[in-house]
Design a protein around this motif. Structure first.
Motif, PDB file in Angstrom:
ATOM      1  N   THR A  47       0.846  -1.192   0.000  1.00 17.48           N
ATOM      2  CA  THR A  47       0.000   0.000   0.000  1.00 17.48           C
ATOM      3  C   THR A  47       0.884   1.244   0.000  1.00 17.48           C
ATOM      4  O   THR A  47       1.984   1.244   0.535  1.00 17.48           O
ATOM      5  N   TYR A  48       0.361   2.280  -0.634  1.00 19.90           N
ATOM      6  CA  TYR A  48       1.029   3.571  -0.714  1.00 19.90           C
ATOM      7  C   TYR A  48      -0.045   4.602  -0.409  1.00 19.90           C
ATOM      8  O   TYR A  48      -1.078   4.625  -1.098  1.00 19.90           O
ATOM      9  N   GLY A  49       0.170   5.395   0.634  1.00 17.76           N
ATOM     10  CA  GLY A  49      -0.853   6.358   1.032  1.00 17.76           C
ATOM     11  C   GLY A  49      -2.160   5.681   1.390  1.00 17.76           C
ATOM     12  O   GLY A  49      -3.233   6.245   1.191  1.00 17.76           O
ATOM     13  N   GLY A  50      -2.089   4.452   1.873  1.00 13.68           N
ATOM     14  CA  GLY A  50      -3.275   3.699   2.263  1.00 13.68           C
ATOM     15  C   GLY A  50      -3.988   2.998   1.122  1.00 13.68           C
ATOM     16  O   GLY A  50      -4.931   2.244   1.357  1.00 13.68           O
ATOM     17  N   ALA A  51      -3.564   3.208  -0.114  1.00 16.99           N
ATOM     18  CA  ALA A  51      -4.210   2.587  -1.275  1.00 16.99           C
ATOM     19  C   ALA A  51      -3.451   1.334  -1.697  1.00 16.99           C
ATOM     20  O   ALA A  51      -2.222   1.326  -1.763  1.00 16.99           O
ATOM     21  N   GLN A  52      -4.195   0.280  -1.983  1.00 10.65           N
ATOM     22  CA  GLN A  52      -3.581  -0.963  -2.441  1.00 10.65           C
ATOM     23  C   GLN A  52      -3.075  -0.797  -3.865  1.00 10.65           C
ATOM     24  O   GLN A  52      -3.788  -0.327  -4.738  1.00 10.65           O
ATOM     25  N   ARG A  53      -1.812  -1.186  -4.062  1.00 12.10           N
ATOM     26  CA  ARG A  53      -1.185  -1.124  -5.386  1.00 12.10           C
ATOM     27  C   ARG A  53      -0.383  -2.403  -5.591  1.00 12.10           C
ATOM     28  O   ARG A  53      -0.684  -3.429  -5.007  1.00 12.10           O
ATOM     29  N   ASN A  54       0.673  -2.323  -6.362  1.00 15.27           N
ATOM     30  CA  ASN A  54       1.560  -3.463  -6.603  1.00 15.27           C
ATOM     31  C   ASN A  54       2.902  -3.175  -5.975  1.00 15.27           C
ATOM     32  O   ASN A  54       3.231  -2.017  -5.772  1.00 15.27           O
ATOM     33  N   PRO A  55       3.687  -4.190  -5.717  1.00 15.26           N
ATOM     34  CA  PRO A  55       3.473  -5.618  -5.977  1.00 15.26           C
ATOM     35  C   PRO A  55       2.488  -6.267  -4.998  1.00 15.26           C
ATOM     36  O   PRO A  55       2.081  -5.671  -4.010  1.00 15.26           O
ATOM     37  N   VAL A  56       2.169  -7.528  -5.334  1.00 15.07           N
ATOM     38  CA  VAL A  56       1.217  -8.331  -4.575  1.00 15.07           C
ATOM     39  C   VAL A  56       1.844  -9.696  -4.335  1.00 15.07           C
ATOM     40  O   VAL A  56       2.508 -10.232  -5.223  1.00 15.07           O
ATOM     41  N   LEU A  57       1.617 -10.258  -3.150  1.00 13.36           N
ATOM     42  CA  LEU A  57       2.071 -11.619  -2.871  1.00 13.36           C
ATOM     43  C   LEU A  57       0.849 -12.525  -2.771  1.00 13.36           C
ATOM     44  O   LEU A  57      -0.116 -12.198  -2.075  1.00 13.36           O
ATOM     45  N   ILE A  58       0.922 -13.659  -3.463  1.00 12.78           N
ATOM     46  CA  ILE A  58      -0.163 -14.640  -3.456  1.00 12.78           C
ATOM     47  C   ILE A  58       0.399 -15.949  -2.935  1.00 12.78           C
ATOM     48  O   ILE A  58       1.347 -16.495  -3.506  1.00 12.78           O
ATOM     49  N   GLY A  59      -0.176 -16.449  -1.859  1.00  5.71           N
ATOM     50  CA  GLY A  59       0.255 -17.724  -1.298  1.00  5.71           C
ATOM     51  C   GLY A  59      -0.172 -18.887  -2.185  1.00  5.71           C
ATOM     52  O   GLY A  59      -1.162 -18.807  -2.921  1.00  5.71           O
ATOM     53  N   ARG A  60       0.566 -19.974  -2.115  1.00  3.88           N
ATOM     54  CA  ARG A  60       0.339 -21.174  -2.937  1.00  3.88           C
ATOM     55  C   ARG A  60      -1.125 -21.628  -2.905  1.00  3.88           C
ATOM     56  O   ARG A  60      -1.686 -22.001  -3.932  1.00  3.88           O
ATOM     57  N   ASP A  61      -1.753 -21.590  -1.740  1.00  7.64           N
ATOM     58  CA  ASP A  61      -3.131 -22.075  -1.618  1.00  7.64           C
ATOM     59  C   ASP A  61      -4.128 -21.269  -2.442  1.00  7.64           C
ATOM     60  O   ASP A  61      -5.257 -21.716  -2.650  1.00  7.64           O
TER      61      ASP A  61
END
Length: 184
Positions: free
Chosen positions: A121-135
């Motif tokens: 997050t930047y300034g409270g807004a979700q952006r990239n990068p993103v982590l996705i767990g295997r499940d």
């Protein structure tokens, strides 16, 4: 080891050429993105190419034959190339050259602390990068369509998403046109 996926398949229509091949500070954006993921702690790094095919040192390259359909197909191709032993994957975009490895490191630390899905997050807004767990990889891949990435899946699973503040770990601005390239 957490894998990395760099989405670099687009044609960069508004930019006038594929952004993967654009140089910033003497380095192609695709190489800069690979370095971001590697220095942040990802291995292997998978680069999804499409509009431009090029050699990328230090990465596994995969081709998205359907790149013109948008980000969804590229993310699906990238996730399919993640080794089965990887417990998760950090996804980054080629057109965000000002994000620093600390953002990737923080996502991995959140995963190691128990996060299933983590978003910078930047300034409270979700952006990239993103982590996705295997499940979640198969479900994310099944949800992808058009020019949208994992965002709808993350919204549907909001309670599982860990937000990771990265305000001091770079600027998430993406490059859409040549004038967007930072000076200096």
């Amino acid at each position: 080891m957490i894998a990395g996926v760099l989405l670099a398949a687009g044609a960069g229509r508004r930019f006038g050429r594929p952004k993967a091949l654009v140089e910033y500070k003497g380095e192609r954006l695709v190489d800069r993105g690979v370095r971001l993921l590697e220095e942040g702690g990802c291995h292997p790094v998978v680069v999804v190419l499409g509009a431009a095919c090029t050699q990328v040192r230090g990465a596994v390259t995969v081709l998205n034959p359907d790149w013109a359909t948008g980000m969804g197909s590229s993310l699906r191709v990238g996730l399919a190339a993640v080794p089965p032993e990887a417990p998760g994957v950090v996804v980054a975009l080629v057109d965000q050259p000002l994000i620093r490895p600390e953002a990737v490191e923080r996502l991995i630390a959140a995963f190691q602390a128990g996060a299933e899905l983590a978003v910078a997050t930047y300034g409270g807004a979700q952006r990239n990068p993103v982590l996705i767990g295997r499940d979640h990889l198969a479900a994310v891949a099944a949800s992808l369509e058009g020019d949208v990435g994992a965002r709808p899946y993350l919204k549907r699973n909001r309670s599982l998403v860990t937000e990771v503040p990265c305000d001091d770990a770079g600027d998430p601005a993406d490059l859409d046109e040549p004038g967007d390239l930072p000076v200096g």
